[in-house]
Design a protein around this motif. Structure first.
Motif, PDB file in Angstrom:
ATOM      1  N   VAL A 100       0.824  -1.212   0.000  1.00 30.52           N
ATOM      2  CA  VAL A 100       0.000   0.000   0.000  1.00 30.52           C
ATOM      3  C   VAL A 100       0.854   1.257   0.000  1.00 30.52           C
ATOM      4  CG1 VAL A 100      -1.693   1.304   1.326  1.00 30.52           C
ATOM      5  CG2 VAL A 100      -1.910  -1.160   1.123  1.00 30.52           C
ATOM      6  N   PHE A 101       1.925   1.247   0.795  1.00 32.23           N
ATOM      7  CA  PHE A 101       2.752   2.448   0.897  1.00 32.23           C
ATOM      8  C   PHE A 101       3.997   2.389   0.025  1.00 32.23           C
ATOM      9  CE2 PHE A 101       0.333   2.523   4.894  1.00 32.23           C
ATOM     10  CZ  PHE A 101      -0.276   3.748   4.728  1.00 32.23           C
ATOM     11  N   ASN A 102       4.030   1.491  -0.940  1.00 31.03           N
ATOM     12  CA  ASN A 102       5.128   1.443  -1.904  1.00 31.03           C
ATOM     13  C   ASN A 102       4.744   2.323  -3.089  1.00 31.03           C
ATOM     14  OD1 ASN A 102       7.222   0.882  -3.605  1.00 31.03           O
ATOM     15  ND2 ASN A 102       6.706  -1.259  -3.915  1.00 31.03           N
ATOM     16  N   TRP A 103       5.362   3.499  -3.155  1.00 30.38           N
ATOM     17  CA  TRP A 103       4.997   4.468  -4.167  1.00 30.38           C
ATOM     18  C   TRP A 103       5.929   4.453  -5.376  1.00 30.38           C
ATOM     19  CZ3 TRP A 103       0.521   7.152  -3.926  1.00 30.38           C
ATOM     20  CH2 TRP A 103      -0.169   7.076  -2.733  1.00 30.38           C
ATOM     21  N   GLY A 104       6.804   3.460  -5.458  1.00 35.37           N
ATOM     22  CA  GLY A 104       7.714   3.369  -6.604  1.00 35.37           C
ATOM     23  C   GLY A 104       6.974   2.976  -7.869  1.00 35.37           C
ATOM     24  N   GLY A 105       7.360   3.551  -8.978  1.00 35.40           N
ATOM     25  CA  GLY A 105       6.770   3.197 -10.270  1.00 35.40           C
ATOM     26  C   GLY A 105       5.390   3.769 -10.512  1.00 35.40           C
ATOM     27  N   ILE A 106       4.997   4.766  -9.782  1.00 34.67           N
ATOM     28  CA  ILE A 106       3.675   5.358  -9.979  1.00 34.67           C
ATOM     29  C   ILE A 106       3.756   6.399 -11.078  1.00 34.67           C
ATOM     30  CG2 ILE A 106       1.983   6.890  -8.917  1.00 34.67           C
ATOM     31  CD1 ILE A 106       2.211   5.334  -6.412  1.00 34.67           C
ATOM     32  N   PHE A 108       1.480   9.268 -13.510  1.00 40.32           N
ATOM     33  CA  PHE A 108       0.325  10.154 -13.438  1.00 40.32           C
ATOM     34  C   PHE A 108      -0.257  10.388 -14.830  1.00 40.32           C
ATOM     35  CE2 PHE A 108       2.924  11.215  -9.753  1.00 40.32           C
ATOM     36  CZ  PHE A 108       1.985  11.018  -8.747  1.00 40.32           C
ATOM     37  N   ASP A 109      -0.469   9.309 -15.550  1.00 41.71           N
ATOM     38  CA  ASP A 109      -1.006   9.450 -16.899  1.00 41.71           C
ATOM     39  C   ASP A 109      -2.526   9.371 -16.948  1.00 41.71           C
ATOM     40  OD1 ASP A 109      -1.335   6.797 -16.321  1.00 41.71           O
ATOM     41  OD2 ASP A 109      -0.176   6.041 -18.014  1.00 41.71           O
ATOM     42  N   GLY A 110      -3.164   9.162 -15.813  1.00 41.13           N
ATOM     43  CA  GLY A 110      -4.616   9.145 -15.753  1.00 41.13           C
ATOM     44  C   GLY A 110      -5.232   7.790 -16.040  1.00 41.13           C
ATOM     45  N   THR A 111      -4.438   6.801 -16.415  1.00 41.93           N
ATOM     46  CA  THR A 111      -4.991   5.491 -16.731  1.00 41.93           C
ATOM     47  C   THR A 111      -4.661   4.450 -15.668  1.00 41.93           C
ATOM     48  OG1 THR A 111      -3.029   4.906 -17.999  1.00 41.93           O
ATOM     49  CG2 THR A 111      -4.851   5.921 -19.207  1.00 41.93           C
ATOM     50  N   ALA A 112      -3.743   4.735 -14.815  1.00 41.42           N
ATOM     51  CA  ALA A 112      -3.308   3.750 -13.825  1.00 41.42           C
ATOM     52  C   ALA A 112      -4.293   3.703 -12.661  1.00 41.42           C
ATOM     53  CB  ALA A 112      -1.907   4.081 -13.336  1.00 41.42           C
ATOM     54  N   SER A 113      -5.041   2.613 -12.545  1.00 41.79           N
ATOM     55  CA  SER A 113      -6.010   2.510 -11.454  1.00 41.79           C
ATOM     56  C   SER A 113      -5.310   2.287 -10.119  1.00 41.79           C
ATOM     57  CB  SER A 113      -7.000   1.383 -11.733  1.00 41.79           C
ATOM     58  OG  SER A 113      -6.324   0.146 -11.818  1.00 41.79           O
ATOM     59  N   CYS A 114      -4.139   1.634 -10.133  1.00 40.96           N
ATOM     60  CA  CYS A 114      -3.386   1.455  -8.888  1.00 40.96           C
ATOM     61  C   CYS A 114      -2.967   2.803  -8.315  1.00 40.96           C
ATOM     62  CB  CYS A 114      -2.156   0.581  -9.112  1.00 40.96           C
ATOM     63  SG  CYS A 114      -2.556  -1.168  -9.289  1.00 40.96           S
ATOM     64  N   THR A 115      -2.592   3.706  -9.168  1.00 40.40           N
ATOM     65  CA  THR A 115      -2.229   5.047  -8.728  1.00 40.40           C
ATOM     66  C   THR A 115      -3.424   5.727  -8.066  1.00 40.40           C
ATOM     67  OG1 THR A 115      -0.661   5.235 -10.548  1.00 40.40           O
ATOM     68  CG2 THR A 115      -1.345   7.272  -9.492  1.00 40.40           C
ATOM     69  N   GLN A 116      -4.589   5.589  -8.672  1.00 40.65           N
ATOM     70  CA  GLN A 116      -5.801   6.191  -8.124  1.00 40.65           C
ATOM     71  C   GLN A 116      -6.126   5.591  -6.766  1.00 40.65           C
ATOM     72  OE1 GLN A 116      -9.213   5.879 -10.678  1.00 40.65           O
ATOM     73  NE2 GLN A 116     -10.638   6.313  -9.022  1.00 40.65           N
ATOM     74  N   TRP A 117      -6.013   4.274  -6.634  1.00 41.15           N
ATOM     75  CA  TRP A 117      -6.355   3.643  -5.362  1.00 41.15           C
ATOM     76  C   TRP A 117      -5.354   3.956  -4.271  1.00 41.15           C
ATOM     77  CZ3 TRP A 117     -10.889   3.148  -4.276  1.00 41.15           C
ATOM     78  CH2 TRP A 117     -11.822   2.791  -5.237  1.00 41.15           C
ATOM     79  N   LYS A 118      -4.094   3.999  -4.639  1.00 46.27           N
ATOM     80  CA  LYS A 118      -3.092   4.344  -3.632  1.00 46.27           C
ATOM     81  C   LYS A 118      -3.252   5.791  -3.180  1.00 46.27           C
ATOM     82  CE  LYS A 118       0.342   0.848  -4.510  1.00 46.27           C
ATOM     83  NZ  LYS A 118       1.748   0.551  -4.700  1.00 46.27           N
ATOM     84  N   ALA A 119      -3.644   6.661  -4.093  1.00 49.16           N
ATOM     85  CA  ALA A 119      -3.894   8.052  -3.710  1.00 49.16           C
ATOM     86  C   ALA A 119      -5.122   8.152  -2.806  1.00 49.16           C
ATOM     87  CB  ALA A 119      -4.082   8.913  -4.951  1.00 49.16           C
ATOM     88  N   THR A 120      -6.172   7.414  -3.130  1.00 45.64           N
ATOM     89  CA  THR A 120      -7.370   7.419  -2.293  1.00 45.64           C
ATOM     90  C   THR A 120      -7.052   6.923  -0.890  1.00 45.64           C
ATOM     91  OG1 THR A 120      -8.741   7.008  -4.233  1.00 45.64           O
ATOM     92  CG2 THR A 120      -9.738   6.570  -2.096  1.00 45.64           C
TER      93      THR A 120
END
Length: 165
Positions: A100-106, A108-120
């Motif tokens: 959950v707190f591994n932010w490597g490889g994120i 911000f292209d708007g298509t990554a759902s993992c990025t959205q969930w980790k931000a939420t």
């Protein structure tokens, strides 16, 4: 005293911003999952309700002279609700996107759902922390002012007086 007021206002603004971010990201997912049953979406509906209540309370308690320090029990309750939402969202993610707190490889292209969930999840956690700090600050402020009132002999008079007859 002024520093505590300024810090409280900054906390309320952060609570408002974090709740709005969670509401927006979570609302986007709820909109995309319109056909799913409400039972499957329960954790997201809960997070959305907590975000909505947080937005309303942060706005109300942001208004000066609304007793934002004396509302520490409400702050504590909302903090617990945010921690529950955080736990439900982390449980749903279940390691599908890595830690959950591994932010490597994120990206911000708007298509990554993992990025959205980790931000939420991150903003739900930050909101829980801000509400908890508001509760601690309010509890400290109330305790300090009660101690000053007792030490300074500022007792209230009783409304009902006995007759001396």
């Amino acid at each position: 005293m002024i520093l505590a007021d300024l810090f409280s206002i900054l906390l309320r603004l952060a609570e408002l911003a974090f709740a709005a971010i969670v509401a927006g990201l979570n609302g986007k997912y709820l909109h995309a999952a319109q056909g799913a049953s409400s039972w499957q979406l329960g954790r997201f509906i809960y997070a959305e309700v907590v975000a909505g209540i947080s937005i309303v309370l942060a706005i109300i308690w942001l208004i000066p002279f609304s007793g934002s320090f004396t509302s520490w029990p409400g702050d504590l309750f909302i903090s617990v609700a945010w921690f529950a939402a955080f736990g439900l969202l982390v449980d749903w993610l279940g390691g599908n996107c890595g830690d959950v707190f591994n932010w490597g490889g994120i990206s911000f292209d708007g298509t990554a759902s993992c990025t959205q969930w980790k931000a939420t999840i991150a903003f739900a956690f930050l909101s829980a922390i801000c509400w908890l700090v508001s509760a601690i600050l309010g509890f400290y402020w109330v305790r300090r002012h009660r101690a000053v009132a007792v030490d300074g002999h500022h007792h209230r008079r009783r409304r009902w007086h006995r007759s001396r007859v």
